[in-house]
Design an enzyme around this catalytic site. Sequence first.
Site, PDB file in Angstrom:
ATOM      1  N   GLU A 165     -32.801 -24.687 -21.284  1.00 18.83           N
ATOM      2  CA  GLU A 165     -31.828 -24.256 -22.020  1.00 18.83           C
ATOM      3  C   GLU A 165     -30.542 -24.155 -21.511  1.00 18.83           C
ATOM      4  OE1 GLU A 165     -34.035 -20.793 -24.375  1.00 18.83           O
ATOM      5  OE2 GLU A 165     -34.373 -20.774 -22.271  1.00 18.83           O
ATOM      6  N   LEU A 225     -17.110 -13.156  17.062  1.00 15.18           N
ATOM      7  CA  LEU A 225     -17.857 -12.092  17.735  1.00 15.18           C
ATOM      8  C   LEU A 225     -18.171 -12.173  19.018  1.00 15.18           C
ATOM      9  CD1 LEU A 225     -20.362 -11.516  14.736  1.00 15.18           C
ATOM     10  CD2 LEU A 225     -18.536 -10.154  15.172  1.00 15.18           C
ATOM     11  N   GLU A 281     -26.802  -6.907  10.093  1.00 17.71           N
ATOM     12  CA  GLU A 281     -26.855  -8.038   9.084  1.00 17.71           C
ATOM     13  C   GLU A 281     -27.441  -9.319   9.862  1.00 17.71           C
ATOM     14  OE1 GLU A 281     -22.826  -8.823   7.566  1.00 17.71           O
ATOM     15  OE2 GLU A 281     -22.570  -6.921   7.225  1.00 17.71           O
ATOM     16  N   LYS A 329     -27.280 -12.746  11.392  1.00 22.03           N
ATOM     17  CA  LYS A 329     -26.168 -13.635  11.783  1.00 22.03           C
ATOM     18  C   LYS A 329     -26.761 -14.888  11.253  1.00 22.03           C
ATOM     19  CE  LYS A 329     -23.233 -14.870  15.636  1.00 22.03           C
ATOM     20  NZ  LYS A 329     -23.132 -16.237  15.459  1.00 22.03           N
ATOM     21  N   ASP A 380     -26.936 -18.974  10.871  1.00 27.29           N
ATOM     22  CA  ASP A 380     -26.368 -19.878  11.271  1.00 27.29           C
ATOM     23  C   ASP A 380     -25.980 -21.063  10.592  1.00 27.29           C
ATOM     24  OD1 ASP A 380     -25.876 -21.388  13.697  1.00 27.29           O
ATOM     25  OD2 ASP A 380     -28.037 -21.919  14.396  1.00 27.29           O
ATOM     26  N   TYR A 402     -19.777 -11.681   3.455  1.00 28.83           N
ATOM     27  CA  TYR A 402     -19.972 -10.555   4.255  1.00 28.83           C
ATOM     28  C   TYR A 402     -18.746  -9.790   4.797  1.00 28.83           C
ATOM     29  CZ  TYR A 402     -19.567 -14.194   7.770  1.00 28.83           C
ATOM     30  OH  TYR A 402     -18.925 -15.196   8.524  1.00 28.83           O
ATOM     31  N   LYS A 431     -27.739 -11.581  19.960  1.00 31.95           N
ATOM     32  CA  LYS A 431     -28.376 -12.828  20.028  1.00 31.95           C
ATOM     33  C   LYS A 431     -29.894 -12.951  20.283  1.00 31.95           C
ATOM     34  CE  LYS A 431     -26.092 -16.504  19.520  1.00 31.95           C
ATOM     35  NZ  LYS A 431     -24.959 -17.036  19.978  1.00 31.95           N
ATOM     36  N   CYS A 440     -46.315 -52.670  14.560  1.00 26.25           N
ATOM     37  CA  CYS A 440     -46.582 -51.228  13.886  1.00 26.25           C
ATOM     38  C   CYS A 440     -47.866 -50.672  14.757  1.00 26.25           C
ATOM     39  CB  CYS A 440     -47.125 -51.456  12.252  1.00 26.25           C
ATOM     40  SG  CYS A 440     -47.687 -49.917  11.813  1.00 26.25           S
ATOM     41  N   CYS A 493     -51.233 -50.778  12.332  1.00 25.18           N
ATOM     42  CA  CYS A 493     -51.808 -51.941  11.710  1.00 25.18           C
ATOM     43  C   CYS A 493     -51.422 -53.232  12.768  1.00 25.18           C
ATOM     44  CB  CYS A 493     -51.335 -52.133  10.505  1.00 25.18           C
ATOM     45  SG  CYS A 493     -49.727 -52.623  10.153  1.00 25.18           S
ATOM     46  N   CYS A 495     -42.675 -50.596   8.912  1.00 22.92           N
ATOM     47  CA  CYS A 495     -43.746 -51.388   8.752  1.00 22.92           C
ATOM     48  C   CYS A 495     -43.823 -51.636   7.179  1.00 22.92           C
ATOM     49  CB  CYS A 495     -45.006 -50.685   9.259  1.00 22.92           C
ATOM     50  SG  CYS A 495     -46.406 -51.606   8.713  1.00 22.92           S
ATOM     51  N   CYS A 509     -51.158 -51.644   5.273  1.00 24.98           N
ATOM     52  CA  CYS A 509     -51.042 -50.808   6.487  1.00 24.98           C
ATOM     53  C   CYS A 509     -51.692 -49.647   6.049  1.00 24.98           C
ATOM     54  CB  CYS A 509     -49.719 -50.699   7.015  1.00 24.98           C
ATOM     55  SG  CYS A 509     -49.584 -49.251   8.454  1.00 24.98           S
TER      56      CYS A 509
HETATM   57  S1  IVH Z   1     -18.793 -10.985  10.967  1.00 25.16           S
HETATM   58  C1  IVH Z   1     -14.737  -9.996  12.621  1.00 25.16           C
HETATM   59  N1  IVH Z   1     -21.290 -11.346   9.879  1.00 25.16           N
HETATM   60  O1  IVH Z   1     -20.892 -16.006  12.981  1.00 25.16           O
HETATM   61  C2  IVH Z   1     -15.823 -10.548  11.741  1.00 25.16           C
HETATM   62  N2  IVH Z   1     -20.361 -13.184  11.133  1.00 25.16           N
HETATM   63  O2  IVH Z   1     -20.183 -15.702  16.253  1.00 25.16           O
HETATM   64  C3  IVH Z   1     -16.601 -11.700  12.404  1.00 25.16           C
HETATM   65  N3  IVH Z   1     -21.462 -15.184  11.132  1.00 25.16           N
HETATM   66  O3  IVH Z   1     -17.729 -17.046  12.996  1.00 25.16           O
HETATM   67  C4  IVH Z   1     -17.697 -12.242  11.554  1.00 25.16           C
HETATM   68  N4  IVH Z   1     -23.411 -14.513  10.007  1.00 25.16           N
HETATM   69  O4  IVH Z   1     -19.323 -17.709  11.256  1.00 25.16           O
HETATM   70  C5  IVH Z   1     -20.196 -11.934  10.641  1.00 25.16           C
HETATM   71  N5  IVH Z   1     -23.365 -11.405   8.973  1.00 25.16           N
HETATM   72  C6  IVH Z   1     -22.217 -12.169   9.698  1.00 25.16           C
HETATM   73  C7  IVH Z   1     -22.389 -13.295  10.052  1.00 25.16           C
HETATM   74  C8  IVH Z   1     -21.154 -13.884  10.706  1.00 25.16           C
HETATM   75  C9  IVH Z   1     -22.929 -15.323  10.578  1.00 25.16           C
HETATM   76  C10 IVH Z   1     -20.899 -16.052  11.995  1.00 25.16           C
HETATM   77  C11 IVH Z   1     -19.582 -16.202  11.580  1.00 25.16           C
HETATM   78  C12 IVH Z   1     -18.541 -16.193  12.838  1.00 25.16           C
HETATM   79  C13 IVH Z   1     -19.971 -16.168  13.858  1.00 25.16           C
HETATM   80  C14 IVH Z   1     -19.571 -15.478  15.287  1.00 25.16           C
END
Ligand code: IVH
Length: 680
Positions: free
Chosen positions: A40, A88, A119, A121, A123, A235, A323, A417, A420, A435, A440
């Site tokens: 749809e 951060l 929250e 973080k 990557d 965020y 971290k 290979c 084979c 291969c 094979c």
């Molecule tokens: S807050 C001043 N919240 O982490 C506010 N950053 O190491 C700074 N990142 O450059 C960012 N998840 O790209 C914030 N929930 C989250 C995040 C976040 C990922 C990244 C962001 C920032 C990096 C800092």
Amino acid sequence: MPEQLNDKRQVERLAELRKAIHFHNYRYHVLDDPVISDFEFDRLLAELKEIEAEHPEWVTADSPTQRAGARPAEKFQKVRHPAPILSLANAFSAQDVRAWFERIAKIDERVREANFVIEPKIDGLSVILHYQDGIFVMGATRGDGEVGEDVSNNLRTVHSVPLHIPVEDGMETIPGRLVVRGEIFMNIEDFEELNQRLERAGEKTYLNPRNTAAGSLRQLDPALTATRPLNLLTYQIVESDVPIPNLQWDRLEWLRRLGFPVTRAATVQPDLESAIRECDTWVTRRSMLPFEVDGMVIKINDRALADSLGFVGKDPRGALAYKFPAQEVTTRLRDIGVNVGRTGVLTPYAMLEPVDIGGVIVKQATLHNFDYIAEKDIRVGDRVRVKRAGEVIPYVIGPILDLRDGSEQVYVPPHTCPVCGEAVENIPGEVAWYCVNAACPAQLIRNLEHFVSRGAMDIVGLGIKIVEQLVEAGLVKDAADLFSLKKQDLLRLEGFADKKADNLLESIEASKQQSLERLINALGIHGVGEVTAVDLAARFQDLDELSNATLAQLQEIEGIGPNIARAIVDWFERPANQNVLAKLKRAGVWPRAERAQGMSAGPLALEGLVFVVTGTLPSFSRDVVKAYIQKHGGKVTDSVSKKTSYLVAGEAAGSKLQKAQDLGVPVLDEAGLMKLAEPK
Ligand code: IVH
């Protein structure tokens, strides 16, 4: 109907369609909770595209059709952010987090009473999204925090980036100007699938989801970004011309109500110790998230208080990245092994001195491809850095050059290979070594699956499970063996009774009548798919002729370049493949091209006719049908008009069928088309 009235209706319908598409896109890509079927949805989009094709002057930047419309850029424009995009500070232990808390509590005692939002973080990479009167007008990368790059057209292709806010009615104050920050990333599963796709295409694979997301967003051609499964989570509100809530928790909710994707993994914690405990629970729970996280972010919920604390360099004091424990270790590379994938690609892997990475003992890690080993100068005996990120398979980052003692051995990729023993091949311009022996064992199941599939020999009732059973029982060692299967062989297999065995043998027998193009496609020659197979069958009478074709003859065919020509010649030169061909011939699987001669003699049957192809056709993909029409002299266009001679319609044909009927354009099915194309 008078032209103006018609226009007015269409404009109304256009607005209705756009609103509906934005809404359903949001349900699907942001909430993961669609309320209509894909079919749809596609119909709505097709209708919108049709109106916009008739009235290009009505296309706006926020139209859902613009997600993949832009042309490639020469380079990205630089843009200055409206406010510095901060980073951060990191903490690596609970002790670090407590020390941070004490430092900021000394600046402002109110911190001791504060609560915190936690929250994940994510990557990925930071992006800054600009909205003017609810319309997405620009998006930039973070760059150095002051100046980033304008990647608007690429961001438009990301389905969770709202092009128009609010998505649902009912928000009181909509900002005239709004700048939002979020993270672009790729889910782990999508990353792995993408790498498999790249590997199959012989292209370079990516190291991890983060690099992939960054690489995909920074493509100059938005059409390429559009093929990459990118995601967004927001965020932070960088700027707004209407008042915004003070609490971070309420800001997340505010963003969510406007239609922005916001993580559901955030929580509010009443004090620092609960905040630390919450973060610690995520060390193991992180694997429940579909994307990679490298830690948790602790944010003072009261943003006015957080902002008043100021910052150190580029790091605001009011938030902290806690971290996760290191997922990177060093160990010794004992040896390099080679796997052969089901696509025939050879993939090297590291055999490591066992090492503990985040609680998991790792003995093997991927080395990607042979170029990677050479580029990083990874040698057997090296001490190497190994990373395990989230659920992704561990990989070798590179050697530690300072720890070499001269005993390390430069690695030489295999010429044969490992499964084979046949010689391996590299297709110029591609990274992978293959291969290409059709028999094979490492690739047998996949080759057979392709051989029997719908677009190839179409052996009804021979699914993957039976293919596996046949191979495991040793009954089939190459595709040609299918044609010498006996009833008593099948009856030995689990789940096979009289009727099932008869039915299968019948469909195998029937497939002997398949056309030459299907058989050519079924062989699984690298780079020869359905479309090329049609072209080859139009030029060569049978597999004998094709196997004698020279590079030059093959390259005369439009769409066949030197690489595919070489792959074809090589395939037919291999003794193992010649053996398969001989067996096929003996079994009577040796179709001759039906139309090639007739075609070259008289005028082409579809000369002067204009076709539109739509819907799902019973045996061939739309691309193959289009190639077929062109081969027989017809022209193919995209939209139905009075000039269309025939609409070729399959199942679920949708709005094009409607239009053809309205205009009185005759409609054909696949069989009807074949009949029409027969030489008269
Ligand atoms: S807050 C001043 N919240 O982490 C506010 N950053 O190491 C700074 N990142 O450059 C960012 N998840 O790209 C914030 N929930 C989250 C995040 C976040 C990922 C990244 C962001 C920032 C990096 C800092």
